[in-house]
Design a protein around this motif. Structure first.
Motif, PDB file in Angstrom:
ATOM      1  N   PRO A   1     -34.121 -75.809  -0.770  1.00 29.25           N
ATOM      2  CA  PRO A   1     -32.831 -76.404  -1.154  1.00 29.25           C
ATOM      3  C   PRO A   1     -31.678 -75.952  -0.264  1.00 29.25           C
ATOM      4  O   PRO A   1     -30.696 -76.663  -0.128  1.00 29.25           O
ATOM      5  CB  PRO A   1     -32.625 -75.906  -2.593  1.00 29.25           C
ATOM      6  N   TRP A   2     -31.811 -74.753   0.325  1.00 24.85           N
ATOM      7  CA  TRP A   2     -30.708 -74.248   1.142  1.00 24.85           C
ATOM      8  C   TRP A   2     -30.858 -74.587   2.618  1.00 24.85           C
ATOM      9  O   TRP A   2     -29.873 -74.777   3.308  1.00 24.85           O
ATOM     10  CB  TRP A   2     -30.589 -72.735   0.955  1.00 24.85           C
ATOM     11  N   ILE A   3     -32.086 -74.629   3.109  1.00 22.36           N
ATOM     12  CA  ILE A   3     -32.229 -74.844   4.553  1.00 22.36           C
ATOM     13  C   ILE A   3     -32.511 -76.292   4.917  1.00 22.36           C
ATOM     14  O   ILE A   3     -32.355 -76.678   6.063  1.00 22.36           O
ATOM     15  CB  ILE A   3     -33.326 -73.932   5.169  1.00 22.36           C
ATOM     16  N   ALA A   4     -32.918 -77.124   3.964  1.00 18.08           N
ATOM     17  CA  ALA A   4     -33.182 -78.527   4.303  1.00 18.08           C
ATOM     18  C   ALA A   4     -31.875 -79.229   4.644  1.00 18.08           C
ATOM     19  O   ALA A   4     -30.886 -79.104   3.912  1.00 18.08           O
ATOM     20  CB  ALA A   4     -33.860 -79.230   3.135  1.00 18.08           C
ATOM     21  N   PRO A   5     -31.853 -79.950   5.772  1.00 23.64           N
ATOM     22  CA  PRO A   5     -30.596 -80.573   6.184  1.00 23.64           C
ATOM     23  C   PRO A   5     -30.171 -81.733   5.286  1.00 23.64           C
ATOM     24  O   PRO A   5     -28.992 -82.061   5.231  1.00 23.64           O
ATOM     25  CB  PRO A   5     -30.893 -81.053   7.604  1.00 23.64           C
TER      26      PRO A   5
ATOM     27  N   TRP B   1     -30.166 -84.824  16.443  1.00 20.53           N
ATOM     28  CA  TRP B   1     -29.551 -83.610  15.908  1.00 20.53           C
ATOM     29  C   TRP B   1     -29.373 -83.711  14.402  1.00 20.53           C
ATOM     30  O   TRP B   1     -29.504 -82.737  13.682  1.00 20.53           O
ATOM     31  CB  TRP B   1     -28.210 -83.320  16.588  1.00 20.53           C
ATOM     32  N   THR B   2     -29.060 -84.940  13.917  1.00 11.95           N
ATOM     33  CA  THR B   2     -28.882 -85.091  12.470  1.00 11.95           C
ATOM     34  C   THR B   2     -30.223 -85.036  11.755  1.00 11.95           C
ATOM     35  O   THR B   2     -30.349 -84.455  10.683  1.00 11.95           O
ATOM     36  CB  THR B   2     -28.226 -86.451  12.148  1.00 11.95           C
ATOM     37  N   TYR B   3     -31.215 -85.695  12.339  1.00 16.43           N
ATOM     38  CA  TYR B   3     -32.549 -85.715  11.742  1.00 16.43           C
ATOM     39  C   TYR B   3     -33.541 -85.094  12.725  1.00 16.43           C
ATOM     40  O   TYR B   3     -34.129 -85.805  13.548  1.00 16.43           O
ATOM     41  CB  TYR B   3     -32.983 -87.146  11.422  1.00 16.43           C
TER      42      TYR B   3
ATOM     43  N   SER C   1     -36.696 -82.500   5.947  1.00 10.59           N
ATOM     44  CA  SER C   1     -36.413 -82.089   4.570  1.00 10.59           C
ATOM     45  C   SER C   1     -37.614 -82.347   3.677  1.00 10.59           C
ATOM     46  O   SER C   1     -37.954 -81.539   2.814  1.00 10.59           O
ATOM     47  CB  SER C   1     -35.201 -82.845   4.015  1.00 10.59           C
ATOM     48  N   ARG C   2     -38.260 -83.475   3.884  1.00  6.38           N
ATOM     49  CA  ARG C   2     -39.418 -83.804   3.050  1.00  6.38           C
ATOM     50  C   ARG C   2     -40.568 -82.839   3.295  1.00  6.38           C
ATOM     51  O   ARG C   2     -41.278 -82.464   2.367  1.00  6.38           O
ATOM     52  CB  ARG C   2     -39.865 -85.253   3.296  1.00  6.38           C
ATOM     53  N   ILE C   3     -40.756 -82.450   4.564  1.00  5.19           N
ATOM     54  CA  ILE C   3     -41.823 -81.483   4.856  1.00  5.19           C
ATOM     55  C   ILE C   3     -41.518 -80.147   4.185  1.00  5.19           C
ATOM     56  O   ILE C   3     -42.388 -79.515   3.575  1.00  5.19           O
ATOM     57  CB  ILE C   3     -41.995 -81.300   6.384  1.00  5.19           C
TER      58      ILE C   3
ATOM     59  N   PRO D   1     -34.301 -84.644   0.190  1.00  3.36           N
ATOM     60  CA  PRO D   1     -35.588 -85.250   0.582  1.00  3.36           C
ATOM     61  C   PRO D   1     -35.824 -86.626  -0.043  1.00  3.36           C
ATOM     62  O   PRO D   1     -36.697 -87.365   0.392  1.00  3.36           O
ATOM     63  CB  PRO D   1     -36.614 -84.241   0.058  1.00  3.36           C
ATOM     64  N   LEU D   2     -35.065 -86.967  -1.059  1.00  2.00           N
ATOM     65  CA  LEU D   2     -35.286 -88.242  -1.741  1.00  2.00           C
ATOM     66  C   LEU D   2     -34.209 -89.268  -1.398  1.00  2.00           C
ATOM     67  O   LEU D   2     -34.290 -90.420  -1.827  1.00  2.00           O
ATOM     68  CB  LEU D   2     -35.318 -88.030  -3.260  1.00  2.00           C
ATOM     69  N   ALA D   3     -33.190 -88.830  -0.624  1.00  4.41           N
ATOM     70  CA  ALA D   3     -32.068 -89.731  -0.348  1.00  4.41           C
ATOM     71  C   ALA D   3     -32.505 -90.872   0.564  1.00  4.41           C
ATOM     72  O   ALA D   3     -32.871 -90.662   1.713  1.00  4.41           O
ATOM     73  CB  ALA D   3     -30.920 -88.951   0.282  1.00  4.41           C
ATOM     74  N   VAL D   4     -32.451 -92.086   0.024  1.00  5.56           N
ATOM     75  CA  VAL D   4     -32.836 -93.268   0.802  1.00  5.56           C
ATOM     76  C   VAL D   4     -31.621 -93.754   1.581  1.00  5.56           C
ATOM     77  O   VAL D   4     -30.516 -93.830   1.051  1.00  5.56           O
ATOM     78  CB  VAL D   4     -33.346 -94.375  -0.138  1.00  5.56           C
ATOM     79  N   ASN D   5     -31.842 -94.060   2.850  1.00  5.33           N
ATOM     80  CA  ASN D   5     -30.754 -94.570   3.678  1.00  5.33           C
ATOM     81  C   ASN D   5     -31.326 -95.610   4.632  1.00  5.33           C
ATOM     82  O   ASN D   5     -31.749 -95.307   5.743  1.00  5.33           O
ATOM     83  CB  ASN D   5     -30.104 -93.420   4.443  1.00  5.33           C
TER      84      ASN D   5
END
Lengths: 273, 308
Positions: A31-35, A52-54, A67-69, A38-42
Motif C-alpha cells: 500500500p505504501w510503495i505501489a505507485p 516513469w508514471t507506469y 502495482s498489481r504485481i 492496483p484496481l484503478a481502471v483508466n
C-alpha cells in the motif's frame, strides 16, 4: 542452527533469502510503495509501455502493472504459505506414525498414496476445483488435498531410515516411550531435510497457484494475482508484451529464489550435525 | 508375472474406486443444484416443476447411499452419463478428444527426449566447460519458468515478431511445433542434468580407466560405452514424464487453443458441466495408472534382474 556456524551461510543462500525476504517485504508494504491503486481502471492509458508514471506499463484496463504485481505478492505468497503449512500439518503426523509403527495400516496407506501419486497433481487439482467451483479458497483446499500425499511419502522415507539406526534401538531399550523417541530423536534429525524439501516445494506451490489462476480457477478478477494477470494478458500480449512479461518474471524470480535457498540449505545440512 | 498383473489390476480398481468416491462427495458438497444447472445450460426456464421433474429423472431424489451405489455401478460399467451441454455420452466426448491430447503429449515427449540427450551428452562430455555452465542455468530456468509463460514467450517470439509459426489450432505439423516445445522443453533441461550426473557417475567405473589406458578418449567412452548403461533409468523417466506431459497438456492446450481433453475440461468447468468433469477424472485415473502399469511391465522386460 548455532550462531558460530553462521559464517557458513554462503552467498548463494544469503542471496536467495534476501530475494525472498525482499519479495515478502514488498508485498507487506504494497500500500505504501505501489505507485498506483492496483484496481484503478483508466481506459485512456491502456496497454502502455513502461514509462516513469507506469514503470512496468499498464494492462488492458489501464491498470498499473507494477502495482498489481506488488499487491499480487500478498495473494500468491500468503496462499503458498497457507498451503505449505496445511500440507505439513497433515503430512508430518501421518508420516511419523506410519513410518515408525509400520504394519498393516502403513502398508495400506502407502499403497493408497502410491496410487494417487500416479495421477499428476494438476489433473486432480483441476478436477477438484472444477467440481467445487473456481475460487481462491477452493483452490487452496484442492491443492492441499492433492499435495499432502507426497509429503507423507517423503517424510516417511526419512523416518524409516532413522528407525534402522542403532541409537533408536538403544533409546527403545532405555525405556523411552514411542512419542518421546519421535520427539527427541527423530524430529531433530528430519528437521533440515524437511526444510530443504519445503523450500523447494514453496516454489512449486507458487507455480501451481499461478497455473490454476491462469486457467481461471484460482483467484477471480479483478483481484491482482500473478497467474490471473497472465490470464488477463492472453488476449492482449500480442499487442503489448509487457502485460505478460513482468508478471511472468515475478513468478520466475520467486521460484528461482526458493530453489536457490533449498539447494544451498541442502548443502549445509551435513555440516550442521 | 501373473501375480504382478493381478496386483496392478487391483490397484487400478482401487484408484478408480477412490476417485469415483471423491468426485461423488465433491459434487454433493459443491454449491448449486445439478438439475438447475442442467436446465440453465440448455436455456430452459428453470421453473420449480421442471426442476423437480429433472431431479427425479436424474435420480437426485433417491437417498444418498442409493445414489452412491448407483454412481459406482455406472462408473464400473462404463455408463458415465451424458454431458449437460451436448447431451452426448461423456465417454464418447472424451474419446473424441483423446487423440489430439495424445498427439501433443507424444510430440512433447519427443522434444523432451531430444533436449535431454543433446544437452545431457554435451554437458557430460564438456564437463565444467561452457556448455555445462549454460546447461546448469537452463535447467534452473527450466524448472522455474511456468509453462504458460513459456508458451506466451514462444508465441510472441515465433508467431508475432518473426511470423514463422502459427500460434493457435491443430492441423498441420507447423501447428504442433510451438505447443510441443512449450510442453517438453522445461522437463528436457531438467532431465539433461539427471542424464549428465548419471553418466559422470558411471565414468568412475574401473573399465573406464582400462579403456582410457588403451588410449580411448573420454568423449568416445562417454558416447559409445557409458551412454548405453545410462539409458535404463531414462526408460522409467519416459514413463513418468509421459504422464507429466499429459497433465501439463491441460495448460498448454488452453494457451494454444489445442482441441484436446484439457481444453475440453476447462470449458466444461466454465459451463458447470459436472458429468464431463467427473468422467474426466475417472478417465484420467485409468489412463495414468494404465501408463504406470505399462512402464513397470516394460521395465520388467528390459531388465531381467527384476524378474526374479
Amino acid at each position: 542452527m548455532k550462531l558460530k556456524r553462521l559464517e557458513q551461510l554462503n552467498t548463494g543462500l544469503l542471496a536467495g533469502l534476501v530475494i525472498l525476504l525482499g519479495i515478502f517485504l514488498a508485498g507487506l508494504l504494497a500500500p505504501w510503495i505501489a505507485p498506483h491503486d492496483p484496481l484503478a481502471v483508466n481506459l485512456a492509458s491502456r496497454l502502455q509501455s513502461p514509462s516513469w508514471t507506469y514503470p512496468f506499463g499498464t494492462d488492458h484496463l489501464g491498470r498499473c502493472i507494477l502495482s498489481r504485481i506488488l499487491y499480487g505478492i500478498r495473494i500468491s505468497a500468503s496462499s503458498a504459505f497457507i498451503i505449505l503449512f496445511l500440507t505439513m500439518l497433515i503430512g508430518l503426523p501421518i508420516a511419523l506414525l506410519t513410518g515408525s509403527v509400520r504394519g498393516r495400516t502403513d502398508n495400506l496407506m502407502m499403497r493408497f498414496i502410491d496410487s494417487t501419486l500416479a495421477i499428476p497433481d494438476i489433473v486432480l487439482t483441476i478436477a477438484i476445483v472444477g467440481l467445487l467451483g473456481p475460487g481462491l479458497v477452493n483452490m487452496i483446499f484442492a491443492i492441499v488435498l492433492v499435495r499432502w500425499a507426497s509429503y507423507v511419502r517423503f517424510i516417511r522415507s526419512l523416518v524409516l531410515k532413522i528407525f534402522q539406526e542403532d541409537y533408536i534401538l538403544s533409546a527403545k531399550m532405555a525405556g523411552n516411550s514411542h512419542f518421546r523417541i519421535l520427539r527427541r530423536y527423530v524430529l531433530p534429525e528430519i528437521k533440515m531435510p524437511i526444510l530443504v524439501f519445503g523450500a523447494l516445494d514453496l516454489g512449486k506451490i507458487v507455480l501451481n497457484i499461478a497455473g490454476l489462476s491462469f486457467l481461471g480457477l484460482g483467484s477471480q478478477p479483478p483481484t491482482p494475482e500473478w497467474g490471473a494477470m497472465l490470464n488477463d494478458a492472453t488476449d492482449y500480449f500480442q499487442i503489448s508484451p509487457y502485460v505478460m512479461i513482468f508478471p511472468g518474471l515475478a513468478i520466475v524470480l520467486f521460484v528461482l529464489a526458493c530453489q536457490l535457498v533449498s539447494e544451498k540449505l541442502g548443502e549445509l545440512r551435513y555440516d550442521f550435525r | 508375472m501373473l501375480k504382478f498383473l493381478l496386483e496392478r489390476l487391483l490397484q487400478l480398481v482401487l484408484v478408480v474406486f477412490c476417485v469415483a468416491t471423491l468426485t461423488f462427495i465433491l459434487v454433493r458438497i459443491s454449491p448449486g443444484d445439478p438439475a438447475t444447472i442442467m436446465l440453465k445450460a440448455n436455456e430452459v426456464p428453470a421453473s420449480s416443476e421442471a426442476i423437480h421433474a429433472l431431479r427425479s429423472e436424474l435420480g437426485l431424489t433417491n437417498s444418498i447411499s442409493g445414489q452412491y451405489i448407483e454412481w459406482l455401478q455406472q462408473i464400473f460399467t462404463g455408463e458415465w452419463g451424458e454431458s449437460f451441454v451436448s447431451q452426448k455420452p461423456v465417454i464418447n466426448e472424451l474419446f473424441v478428444r483423446l487423440p489430439a491430447t495424445l498427439e501433443l503429449a507424444l510430440a512433447g515427449l519427443a522434444i523432451m527426449l531430444a533436449v535431454t540427450f543433446v544437452m545431457g551428452i554435451s554437458t557430460a562430455v564438456y564437463e565444467n566447460g561452457l556448455a555445462d555452465k549454460i546447461g546448469r542455468v537452463l535447467a534452473l530456468l527450466g524448472s522455474a519458468i511456468p509453462t504458460f509463460w513459456l508458451g506466451f514467450l514462444c508465441i510472441y517470439l515465433f508467431s508475432v515478431s518473426l511470423g514463422w509459426l502459427p500460434s493457435i489450432g491443430r492441423g498441420s505439423f507447423e501447428n504442433l511445433i510451438l505447443p510441443a516445445t512449450t510442453l517438453g522443453l522445461g522437463l528436457g533441461t531438467v532431465y539433461a542434468r539427471v542424464l549428465r550426473a548419471h553418466m559422470l557417475e558411471l565414468l568412475q567405473q574401473p573399465f573406464v580407466k582400462a579403456s582410457r589406458a588403451r588410449g580411448l578418449s573420454k568423449k568416445r567412452i562417454l558416447v559409445f560405452q557409458i551412454l548405453k548403461q545410462a539409458l535404463l533409468p531414462i526408460v522409467t523417466m519416459v514413463g513418468t514424464s509421459f504422464a507429466f506431459m499429459l497433465g501439463g497438456s491441460i495448460i498448454v492446450e488452453s494457451i494454444f487453443s489445442w482441441p484436446g481433453l484439457g481444453q475440453y475440461v476447462i470449458e466444461s468447468i466454465n459451463m458447470r458441466d459436472y458429468p464431463v468433469i467427473q468422467g474426466y477424472v475417472v478417465f484420467a485415473a485409468i489412463l495414468f495408472v494404465g501408463i504406470h502399469m505399462l512402464v513397470d511391465f516394460i521395465y520388467l522386460l528390459i531388465d531381467p534382474r527384476l524378474r526374479v
